[in-house]
Scaffold this motif. Structure first.
Motif, short mmCIF file in Angstrom:
data_model
loop_
_atom_site.label_atom_id
_atom_site.label_comp_id
_atom_site.label_asym_id
_atom_site.label_seq_id
_atom_site.Cartn_x
_atom_site.Cartn_y
_atom_site.Cartn_z
N SER A 29 43.94 38.91 57.31
CA SER A 29 42.64 38.27 57.38
C SER A 29 42.18 37.94 55.96
CB SER A 29 41.63 39.20 58.07
OG SER A 29 41.36 40.29 57.24
N SER A 30 41.11 37.19 55.85
CA SER A 30 40.64 36.78 54.53
C SER A 30 40.04 37.96 53.75
CB SER A 30 39.59 35.67 54.66
OG SER A 30 38.48 36.17 55.38
N ASN A 31 39.72 39.05 54.43
CA ASN A 31 39.14 40.20 53.75
C ASN A 31 40.15 41.29 53.43
OD1 ASN A 31 36.57 39.17 53.71
ND2 ASN A 31 36.09 39.97 55.74
N SER A 32 41.39 41.10 53.78
CA SER A 32 42.37 42.15 53.52
C SER A 32 43.02 41.95 52.16
CB SER A 32 43.44 42.15 54.62
OG SER A 32 44.15 40.94 54.58
N VAL A 33 43.66 43.01 51.67
CA VAL A 33 44.31 42.93 50.38
C VAL A 33 45.71 42.37 50.55
CG1 VAL A 33 42.98 44.77 49.35
CG2 VAL A 33 45.04 45.33 50.57
N SER A 34 46.38 42.17 49.46
CA SER A 34 47.72 41.61 49.45
C SER A 34 48.68 42.45 50.28
CB SER A 34 48.21 41.53 48.01
OG SER A 34 49.56 41.13 47.99
N ALA A 35 49.68 41.80 50.86
CA ALA A 35 50.66 42.49 51.71
C ALA A 35 51.67 43.26 50.87
CB ALA A 35 51.37 41.47 52.60
N GLU A 36 51.69 43.05 49.57
CA GLU A 36 52.66 43.74 48.73
C GLU A 36 52.30 45.21 48.64
OE1 GLU A 36 52.64 41.81 44.94
OE2 GLU A 36 52.61 39.84 45.86
N PRO A 37 53.28 46.10 48.85
CA PRO A 37 52.99 47.54 48.76
C PRO A 37 52.60 47.93 47.35
CG PRO A 37 55.24 47.12 49.59
CD PRO A 37 54.63 45.81 49.23
N GLY A 38 51.58 48.78 47.25
CA GLY A 38 51.13 49.26 45.95
C GLY A 38 50.26 48.28 45.19
N SER A 39 49.92 47.16 45.78
CA SER A 39 49.10 46.16 45.11
C SER A 39 47.67 46.65 44.97
CB SER A 39 49.12 44.86 45.90
OG SER A 39 48.23 43.93 45.33
N THR A 40 47.08 46.43 43.81
CA THR A 40 45.69 46.84 43.58
C THR A 40 44.75 45.65 43.51
OG1 THR A 40 46.04 46.81 41.20
CG2 THR A 40 46.36 48.92 42.35
N ARG A 41 45.24 44.50 43.84
CA ARG A 41 44.40 43.31 43.82
C ARG A 41 43.29 43.43 44.85
NH1 ARG A 41 46.66 37.48 45.21
NH2 ARG A 41 46.33 38.35 47.25
N ARG A 42 42.09 43.06 44.44
CA ARG A 42 40.94 43.17 45.33
C ARG A 42 40.86 41.99 46.28
NH1 ARG A 42 35.78 45.04 42.09
NH2 ARG A 42 35.17 45.48 44.21
N ALA A 43 40.23 42.24 47.40
CA ALA A 43 40.03 41.18 48.39
C ALA A 43 39.06 40.14 47.84
CB ALA A 43 39.49 41.77 49.68
N ILE A 77 31.36 34.07 50.38
CA ILE A 77 30.27 33.24 49.85
C ILE A 77 28.94 33.99 49.98
CG2 ILE A 77 28.97 31.11 50.21
CD1 ILE A 77 31.64 30.62 48.96
N VAL A 78 28.76 34.69 51.07
CA VAL A 78 27.51 35.43 51.28
C VAL A 78 27.33 36.49 50.20
CG1 VAL A 78 26.29 36.97 52.86
CG2 VAL A 78 27.50 34.98 53.75
N ALA A 79 28.37 37.23 49.89
CA ALA A 79 28.28 38.26 48.85
C ALA A 79 27.98 37.64 47.49
CB ALA A 79 29.57 39.07 48.80
N ILE A 80 28.56 36.52 47.20
CA ILE A 80 28.30 35.84 45.93
C ILE A 80 26.85 35.37 45.86
CG2 ILE A 80 28.86 33.78 44.56
CD1 ILE A 80 31.76 34.12 45.58
#
Length: 185
Positions: free
Chosen positions: A3-17, A21-24
């Motif tokens: 989904s658009s709110n999930s993190v990267s599929a790579e294991p161990g990835s620390t990239r943020r979701a 637009i609403v949060a911004i």
């Protein structure tokens, strides 16, 4: 499928979701509200810290605060005795000073505490935008700032009124003895 709110599929990835637009927009609204409120409030505080005292403020300090806590608590001949403000001021070094910053210091502190309590109330409920809106509404009202920042008891009255409301809300959410005790004070 991610989904658009999930993190990267790579294991161990620390990239943020990615942020929505609403949060911004909420963050931008908070920044604008706090920024505009701080700009007006800052200018007003500087003006009040450098402008000479009004007659009522002088009367309050000369006839009550400067004479010490006993006079503050026992002499009620005139309605200018803002008791709690004068008590706090009379217990502070420089109690007889009519320098604007020193005379209004406790009013500044009480008003800023009131604003902080209001903001933290909404922040704890994960609605910082409402806290920012409350801050901006209170911080840009010249008539309100004029009363609250005077060397009298209005800022303390507002602070304790807000505290009573917050304690009542807390009390209604779940009765505990410590909340009743705080409300009684």
């Amino acid at each position: 499928m991610l989904s658009s709110n999930s993190v990267s599929a790579e294991p161990g990835s620390t990239r943020r979701a990615p942020r929505t637009i609403v949060a911004i927009l909420e963050t931008l609204a908070c920044v604008l509200l706090f920024g505009s409120g701080l700009l007006v409030l800052g200018r007003y505080v500087v003006a009040m810290a450098t402008t000479s005292l009004w007659t009522d403020e002088l009367h309050t300090i000369i006839h009550y605060s400067s004479r010490g806590p006993i006079a503050t608590l026992t002499e009620y001949a005139e309605p200018n005795n803002h008791i709690f403000f004068n008590l706090v001021n009379s217990l502070t070094p420089g109690r007889g000073s009519v320098a604007p910053l020193r005379a209004r210091l406790w009013s500044f502190v009480a008003f800023l505490l009131m604003l902080g309590m209001g903001i933290s109330f909404f922040a704890r409920r994960r609605s910082l935008v409402l806290g920012a809106l409350l801050f901006c509404l209170l911080a840009v009202q010249p008539e309100l700032l004029d009363l609250m920042l005077q060397a009298r008891g209005y800022a303390f009255s507002a602070l304790f009124s807000l505290l009573a409301v917050l304690l009542m809300l807390r009390l209604f959410s779940g009765v505990e003895r410590r909340h009743l005790g705080c409300l009684a004070l």
